[in-house]
Every structure is written in structure tokens, then in C-alpha cells.
Enzyme design. Structure first.
Site, PDB file in Angstrom:
ATOM      1  N   ASN A  20       0.766  -1.331   0.151  1.00 25.87           N
ATOM      2  CA  ASN A  20       0.049  -0.141  -0.094  1.00 25.87           C
ATOM      3  C   ASN A  20       0.905   1.223   0.024  1.00 25.87           C
ATOM      4  OD1 ASN A  20      -2.158  -1.624   0.578  1.00 25.87           O
ATOM      5  ND2 ASN A  20      -1.199  -1.910   2.725  1.00 25.87           N
ATOM      6  N   GLU A  62       8.401  -4.913  -0.806  1.00 22.57           N
ATOM      7  CA  GLU A  62       7.436  -4.185  -0.598  1.00 22.57           C
ATOM      8  C   GLU A  62       7.755  -2.617  -0.730  1.00 22.57           C
ATOM      9  OE1 GLU A  62       4.708  -6.005  -0.730  1.00 22.57           O
ATOM     10  OE2 GLU A  62       5.378  -7.512   0.037  1.00 22.57           O
TER      11      GLU A  62
HETATM   12 ZN    ZN Z   1       4.590  -8.250  -4.291  1.00 20.56          ZN
END
Ligand code: ZN
Length: 889
Positions: free
Chosen positions: A271, A304
Site C-alpha cells: 500500500n 514491498e
Molecule cells: Zn509483490
């Protein structure tokens, strides 16, 4: 549950969205019984849509709609309809705002998708299609909006309120409540939205980007975990620097947050500026975390973070393009981890995963291309094919273009598509155009499923001084793809002579300008059959093939034993050296299987014992490589090489070879153990990890000598070691031996660590993967242990997943009890958490590989699941596809 008749979505049906959202304003009122979501969407018709009078269709799932208004006017009941997951408004203007109030129930959301509660905190998981469980929306990645988010909650229960982007307002409200407002200046698809509310503590640091931006870094955890954040923070800063150095990519906001949650379906989620992590992928300290755990944290934090460019700034047009972000990002994190630690070890580990899990997937009923053509439930496509094979495809482009060419391509890709939602095709085109190359045939890696086979043979012509490699490629049929066209396969080779690698002159080709010393070359295999003639070869060479595992293929070359021993001892390519050891180990296991069949005792060949002995004695070798080369091919890999799979015979044969080696090499193993057993302050660096890995490999072998002396060694290690790597390795050794101390050790371990859920997961896993008889009974008992929680995916994976997926000899018990157990758990989890239920199923779907009796029993359990009422689309897709082709279905 979803629709009774799940529908298939096709890539070929892709259309641009009829509407776009410029701005999304959300307000969340978090309460104990429910949450109220106010959404104001600023919509307009997409000028590129085919139908300029199309109705507005928003996605929504499990929502209760309180009110809906268009441009401030409440809609009458006959102005909209709800059908399945769509809310349709027939007539809307070209530009308008839509205001919806929905009520949702995070407290009873057990799917861990959308907004849910985990250990008292609110958190979200929206990828892939979870946002529709929060409010009505155009929940597709090619609709990108600027988000403004208000969060209102009780201040004492939820002092920390987070969303994406920058915090622009904080205020106290009446009745002990407070509000924060967040603004994310980067337009993004809904799947990157996140919200967190809870009583959290944080560890903070700063990073200065190379253009001088000061970024605040925060890792939010429960108070008790504050002492386990340092490694993640260091990893994050290393990743930020690495992405600047290697890709020229800088972070783009003033704040970057990571939040750790206990209940999470996957590893972590990228996110925008608010990454949410499974605690298992962020928390680490030496006393509680193994070396593998430390490496996982480093890899996932980097993964990430790297998504900020490969995924967020440039995102996917649709979910068929998932590998565009995942394959690329896995490649990026693998290169990062290689740079931070030992490149060869990292490569061998990744190849091992690929050749077991991914090759199995590619050979099974769920086989799909890196860019699938269709799916029923997108959550089922977060697969090893999308991630790991996708990364191999990107790696091949890197191999073909070289590091600089690849960088030119990635620069063009990021520059050209910044802020866009694009396709795998856009990625390949950027690589092509930046380098002036043609990747037309290479594109088949995206569209054709299945693992290509390369049959290679070599012929030396002494008179002509030539060596000819003949390469034949083929690819087995996969569901929906009977015939395959030839792939473009980069085959990296060298030729070993007596005194080292030979110079390579390839007939009809110029010298490879990238190969500095001209003794290694990437052959372009593009046809069904192709011959490569090397000239001026003064002696019969041993070919070193598929160096570095340059392509995700199964390669066969009929090596003589002495050639494999040469490769294992001398090849300069670490992957090939290791692979030679695996081929020799395979030969030992195959001969042990034949010996067993004819009722004879297995004997390990002298030359193989000698090769292993020299590995153990050679102190100049990297201990991590020695450990990897000493480990025989895993049962999972053997199941890919042997057909049909007789699980019990493979297990017995492998154990026999291991035992033979242990007895033959006992004194060398003891000496090696002693050498590696040094007292030092723990560090998760390559050197120490290598030493511990070799020490624990030696310990596992020594245990097979089954006497008081080796048991005492394990016991000593269990009792004295201060780090989890050594402690857990000793526990595994003890639990898998006929060791009387076993019960006491397990009890002590539990008592020492009952307050650490991540350690208790390890405790469950050690017991679930115990090879001895009676394990299923113990697993069933453990399901009612107070520390077990079927709502927590980590616990489910540690106990149920580990037993079914990593304990073949017990899962495949001949009475079928393992299969029935798995089916029971899938049925139980189907309602609670469909994503986890469907993932757990994987071992049952591979029934085609096993002996007839096992096949029958496995299919019967699949049919029992299929007969359940209210199957989730997740479970339905996997079960029905894996039964396709089974007779009587
Ligand atoms: Zn990923």
C-alpha cells in the site's frame, strides 16, 4: 459466499473503464459494533470508453448500503439495482459526484480481506479485489484516483490512525474520539488503499534520498515487539539506497510507514506509503528468529519497498498483468538479497523453490502462463508461476540485454509509464526499444504455460577440433494449450578442459562482446532443434550448461559419472557445481530404490562418498555451499523427477542414502561440526549464516548414527545455544530421532516461548513436519492446544499447511488419513477464509503424480469438497480444475 455459479473472466474481454474517478473522499467512523464508511466519488465518463451512454456499474461485496446520492440528490429505490457484486445506476450525467454511506462489520470479517480486526487493531487488505468490501467503487487497477481519507475513532483504544500519503489534520472530538485526515497526492488504484487504527508503538528512523529529501521511516508494532524492529529498519534503509544505486529510483513522499499485524493472508502488502506486514515478515531478533527468518524479513521489506516504483508509480492495467509488478519486483528483491548476502546461495535457494513448487504447478491442473488468459478468482493467481517464474522471465531479459541494457530498458519503462496502469507488453516493448532488439519470440514466455525441456547432447570431433552441442526443445501440453511454439531460451554455457575453461569460438558468430574472457557464452536457443559448433577446441570438454540457471527449463544432458564429479569439484559456476552434486545424489537415491525393490541393502557409491568427504575437508570452500551440496535432493524435488511418485519408497531410499553417508563420514562430520561451532555474538551476516548452516547440516547427518553420543550433542546444542537458528535445528534433530528427550525438549521450548506467537508457530511446525509415525494424531491434538487459532493464517500454515505440504511421508499415509484430514480442514476454512482454504488445497491437487491407490483416495476427497454447499469461488476454482480430466467427473 459468492455466486452459486462462479464465472470465468477473460483477458480477451478487457475494455477500458466506462468511468474514471478523479478524486475519492472517504470517511471512516470506527466503532465497536460496526464501521460507517462515507464515500464521495468525483466521477466522469472516460472519453476513451466505447459506449458513451453506458450505465455506471460499481463493485460492492457484503456491504449494507445506508444511502446513495448523486450530485447531492438521494436516489430513489428504482434508480439503481444490485446484482451479485455490481451496483448499477442506469442513467448518470457525464460528470458527477456520488455519495454513498455503507455500513460494514470488520469485527466479524474473518476473510482478512477488506477492513478487518487483528489483535484489537483495525487494518485493511485490498489487493486484489478487497476494496469492494469497504465501499462501492470501480475496483479495478486501471481506475486511479487521488485519495482523501478521514478516520474517526476512540482515542484511547485507537490512538494511532494511519492511511496513505501525508497526515494533513489531527483533531480531538467530543466523547473521547479523535480524527485524522490523510491525503495521498499520487493517484492510485483502490487496491493500494490502506487504513490502520490501533494502539501501536513505533520505531523511527530517517533516510535522506540522494536528491536530498528527508524521509521519516516508522515501523508500527505492538509494544511488546519494539525490540524486534531493528533488522527490518536496516533492511528498509538498505533497500532504499540500493534502488537508488541500481535502478536510479528514489522514494517520493516524506513519510514511509510499515505496520505489523498478526492475522494476514500473505507476507506483506505494498500500500502506498503504508505497507502492512505479516508480523512474521517484519519482526526479528536473534533469540526468537532463525537465519531464514532474518533473510525473509530483509527480502520482504525490500520487495514491498521496491513496489513503490514497480507496482505503484507504474501499476497494472488489469489482474492478468499481475506478473508485471510481481515478477519484476521478485527479480529486484532477489538481486538485492544477492548483493546483501551470498549471491550463489540465494540463487540456489530460488532455483530450488522454482524447480519444486513452480515446476509442479506448471505440470499440474492449475498450470497457467505468466500472463494468464482467464481466471475465476484472482486470489488463486498469486502463484509461484506469477511470482517466481515471472521473475525468471525478467531475469532472462536481463541476461539477454546485459546489466546496462536492462537499466536502459527499465529507465525507459519507468519514465514512459510513470502514473499509468500498463501491461506486460509495455514492459517488453520498453526493453526492446531502449536497446534496439527484437523480443518477439521471447514474448512466448508470457503466453505459453508449461516448463520447456531441453535435451542437450555433445559431440567432440578430434580431427576437426570441434565440439558440437545439439539442443532440442519441447514443452508439454498444459490445460487449454495442447501445442507450444518454440521459446527463445538463453542458454549460458562454458566448456571445461583439463586446465580450466576453454576459449569459445562459435561457428558463424562473432565473439560475445560482454563475455570478458570469452570462455562463457549465452546461446540463443530459438528453434526446435539447433546445433552450436565450437571451433578450435583442443580436447574433449565437459560442458557446463545452463550456468546460473539461465532459463526456467528442465535440462537433460547424459553426463558420465566422472564428468559430474568434475563439475561438482571444479566448475566455476556455483549453481552448476551444486546442480552436479544434486544429480549425483539423485543417482544414489535411484539406485537405493532399485536395491529396495530387489530386497537388497542400499550401498552408497564410494566415489560419491569421497566427493562429499572432500567437501567436508576443504576449508577453503564457502560453508554455505558445502551445506547445500551435502543436502540430497529434497523429497519434493524427487517427486518432480520420478514418475509415478511412490512417496514411501522415495522417503526410505533417501533416508538410506543419508544414513549411509552419515556412517561413512562420521568423523569428518564431527570435525566439521566442531569447526563451525564457534562462540560469537549473533549476526545475521552471510559468513555466520553459512557457518550455522553447515554446522546444522552436519548435526542432522550425525543424528542418523543414532547413538547416545550424537544425541548428547543435539541436546547440548538445544540447551546451550542462544540463537533460534541453532536451537530450532537441534529441536528438529531431536524430534525426528528416536530420542527419549523429545517430550521434555518440546515442553521446555513451549514454556520458554509461549509468550512469542512467532516462536510458537515454529513449535507447531517442528511437530507437524516430524517424519516419524503418529504425527497426524499429534497434529490433531495440537489443533485443540490453547495456542492454536484457526483464524490466524500463520498458525494454520504452521500446523495444517506444514503437515500437508512438507511432510509427504505422513500426509501420503497409505490409509488416506492425511487426505481426509486436509479435506476436513479445507471445508472448515472455506467459509471462514476462502483464500487460505484454497491455498491449503495445493497438495491434494497434484493427485495425477502418485500411485493409483493414492490417486483414487485423493480424488475422492476432492469430490467430497466439491459436494459441499456454498463453496467459495476460491475453493471451487481449484477443486473443479484439478478434477478436470479425472474420469467420472
Ligand atoms: Zn509483490
Amino acid at each position: 459466499m459468492r455466486d452459486a455459479q462462479p464465472t470465468t473472466i477473460y483477458l480477451s474481454d478487457y475494455r477500458v473503464p466506462d468511468f474514471l474517478i478523479d478524486k475519492t473522499e472517504l470517511s471512516f467512523e470506527l466503532e465497536e459494533a460496526h464501521t460507517t464508511v462515507n464515500s464521495r466519488l468525483y466521477l466522469r465518463r472516460n472519453p476513451e470508453a466505447l459506449d458513451q451512454s453506458a450505465p455506471l456499474e460499481l463493485h460492492g461485496a457484503d456491504l449494507s448500503l445506508e444511502s446513495i446520492a448523486l450530485d447531492g440528490r438521494e436516489l430513489a429505490a428504482d434508480e439503481w439495482v444490485e446484482e451479485g457484486e455490481l451496483l448499477r445506476i442506469a442513467s448518470v450525467p457525464d460528470n458527477f459526484t456520488l455519495h454513498c454511506v455503507t455500513r460494514i462489520y470488520p469485527q466479524s470479517n474473518t476473510s482478512l480481506e477488506g477492513l478487518y480486526k487483528s489483535s484489537g487493531m483495525f487494518c485493511t487488505q485490498c489487493e486484489a479485489e478487497g476494496f469492494r468490501k469497504i465501499t462501492y467503487y470501480l475496483d479495478r487497477p486501471d481506475v486511479m484516483a487521488e485519495f482523501y481519507v478521514d478516520i474517526i475513532a476512540d482515542k484511547s483504544l485507537y490512538p494511532v490512525l494511519l492511511s496513505n500519503g501525508n497526515c494533513v489534520l489531527e483533531e480531538d472530538l467530543e466523547f473521547g474520539r479523535h480524527r485524522t485526515r490523510w491525503h495521498d497526492p499520487f493517484p492510485k488504484p483502490a487496491y493500494l488503499f490502506a487504513l490502520v487504527a490501533g494502539r501501536l508503538s513505533r520505531v523511527s528512523d530517517r533516510f535522506r534520498t540522494r536528491s536530498g529529501r528527508e524521509v521519516d521511516l516508522h515501523i508500527y508494532v505492538e509494544d511488546k515487539d519494539l525490540d524486534k524492529c531493528e533488522h527490518a529498519m536496516t533492511s528498509l534503509k538498505n533497500a532504499m539506497r540500493w534502488d537508488e544505486d541500481v535502478y536510479g529510483r528514489e522514494y517520493d513522499l516524506d513519510i514511509f510507514n510499515i505496520v505489523a499485524v498478526d492475522d494476514f493472508n500473505m507476507g506483506a502488502m505494498e500500500n502506498k506509503s503504508l505497507n502492512i506486514f505479516n508480523t512474521s515478515c517484519v519482526l526479528a531478533k536473534p533469540e526468537t528468529t532463525t537465519d531464514a527468518g532474518f533473510q525473509r524479513v530483509e527480502g520482504v521489506v525490500a520487495h514491498e519497498y521496491f513496489h513503490n516504483w514497480s507496482g505503484n508509480r507504474v501499476t497494472c492495467r488489469d489482474w492478468f498483468q499481475l506478473s508485471l509488478k510481481e515478477g519484476f519486483t521478485v527479480f529486484r528483491d532477489a538481486e538485492f538479497s544477492a548483493d546483501m548476502g551470498s549471491p550463489t546461495v540465494k540463487r540456489v535457494e530460488d532455483v530450488t523453490l522454482l524447480r519444486t513448487a513452480q515446476f509442479a504447478e506448471d505440470a499440474g491442473p492449475m498450470a497457467h502462463p505468466v500472463r494468464p488468459d482467464s481466471f475465476i478468482e484472482i486470489s488463486n493467481f498469486y502463484t509461484v508461476t506469477i511470482y517466481e517464474k515471472g521473475a525468471e522471465v525478467v531475469r532472462m531479459i536481463h541476461t539477454l540485454l546485459g546489466a546496462e541494457g536492462f537499466r536502459r530498458g527499465s529507465d525507459l519503462y519507468f519514465e514512459r509509464h510513470d502514473g499509468q496502469a500498463v501491461t506486460c507488453e509495455d514492459f517488453v516493448r520498453a526493453m526492446e526499444e531502449a536497446n534496439g532488439v527484437d523480443l518477439q519470440q521471447f514474448r512466448r514466455w508470457y503466453s505459453q504455460a508449461g516448463t520447456p525441456r531441453l535435451a542437450v547432447s555433445g559431440e567432440y570431433d578430434e580431427a576437426a577440433q570441434t565440439y558440437t552441442l545439439t539442443v532440442k526443445q519441447s514443452c508439454p501440453a498444459t490445460p487449454g494449450q495442447a501445442e507450444k511454439l518454440p521459446f527463445h531460451i538463453p542458454l549460458k554455457v562454458a566448456l571445461l578442459g583439463e586446465a580450466g575453461q576453454l576459449r569459445l569460438n562459435l561457428q558463424g558468430h562473432k565473439a560475445d562482446p560482454d563475455a570478458a574472457d570469452n570462455t562463457e557464452r549465452v546461446l540463443a536457443v530459438t528453434e526446435d532443434t539447433q546445433a552450436f559448433v565450437f571451433t578450435d577446441i583442443p580436447e574433449r570438454p565437459v560442458p557446463s550448461l545452463l550456468r546460473g540457471f539461465s532459463a526456467p527449463v528442465r535440462l537433460h544432458f547424459d553426463y558420465r559419472r566422472d564428468e559430474l564429479l568434475t563439475l561438482m569439484a571444479k566448475d566455476s559456476d556455483g549453481f552448476c557445481r551444486w546442480d552436479a552434486s544434486q544429480q549425483l545424489g539423485l543417482a544414489e537415491i535411484l539406485s537405493a530404490i532399485s536395491a529396495q525393490e530387489s530386497g537388497q541393502a542400499a550401498v552408497v557409491a564410494e566415489d560419491f562418498v569421497a566427493a562429499c568427504r572432500s567437501l567436508l575437508l576443504d576449508e577453503s570452500l564457502d560453508p554455505a555451499m558445502v551445506a547445500l551440496m551435502l543436502q540430497l535432493p529434497s523429497e519434493a524435488y524427487l517427486a518432480e523427477l520420478i514418475s509415478p511418485v511412490d512417496v514411501q519408497a522415495i522417503y526410505r531410499a533417501r533416508e538410506a542414502v543419508r544414513k549411509g553417508l552419515a556412517h561413512a563420514l562420521r568423523s569428518e562430520l564431527e570435525a566439521c561440526y566442531g569447526r563451525c561451532d564457534v562462540e560469537e555474538e549473533y549476526a545475521a551476516n552471510a559468513e555466520q549464516i553459512a557457518r550455522r548452516s553447515l554446522k546444522n547440516t552436519a548435526l542432522a547427518y550425525l543424528m542418523l548414527c543414532e547413538d547416545g553420543e550424537v544425541y548428547a550433542l543435539a541436546r547440548r546444542q538445544f540447551e546451550r545455544s542462544g540463537n533460534m537458528t541453532d536451537r530450532l535445528a537441534a529441536l528438529v534433530a531431536i524430534v525426528n530421532a528416536a530420542e527419549p528427550y523429545k517430550g521434555e525438549a518440546l515442553q521446555r521450548f513451549y514454556q520458554d516461548w509461549q509468550h512469542e506467537p512467532l516462536v510458537i508457530n515454529q513449535w507447531f511446525q517442528v511437530q507437524a513436519t516430524c517424519r516419524l509415525p503418529g504425527t497426524l494424531g499429534r497434529v490433531k491434538e495440537l489443533m485443540s492446544h490453547p495456542a492454536f487459532d484457526i483464524g490466524n493464517p500463520n498458525k494454520v500454515r504452521a500446523l495444517i499447511g506444514a503437515f500437508c505440504g512438507q511432510n509427504a511421508v505422513n500426509f501420503h499415509a497409505e490409509d488416506g488419513s492425511g487426505y481426509a484430514y486436509l479435506a476436513d480442514q479445507v471445508i472448515e476454512l472455506n467459509r471462514r477464509n476462502p483464500q487460505i482454504a484454497s491455498r491449503l488445497l495445493t497438495p491434494l491437487t497434484k493427485w495425477q503424480k502418485y500411485l493409483p491407490a493414492a490417486q483414487t483416495a485423493m480424488k475422492a476427497e476432492l469430490r467430497r469438497i466439491l459436494a459441499e454447499p456454498e463453496l467459495s469461488s476460491d475453493v471451487y476454482e481449484v477443486v473443479s480444475k484439478s478434477l478436470q480430466g479425472a474420469e467420472g467427473n
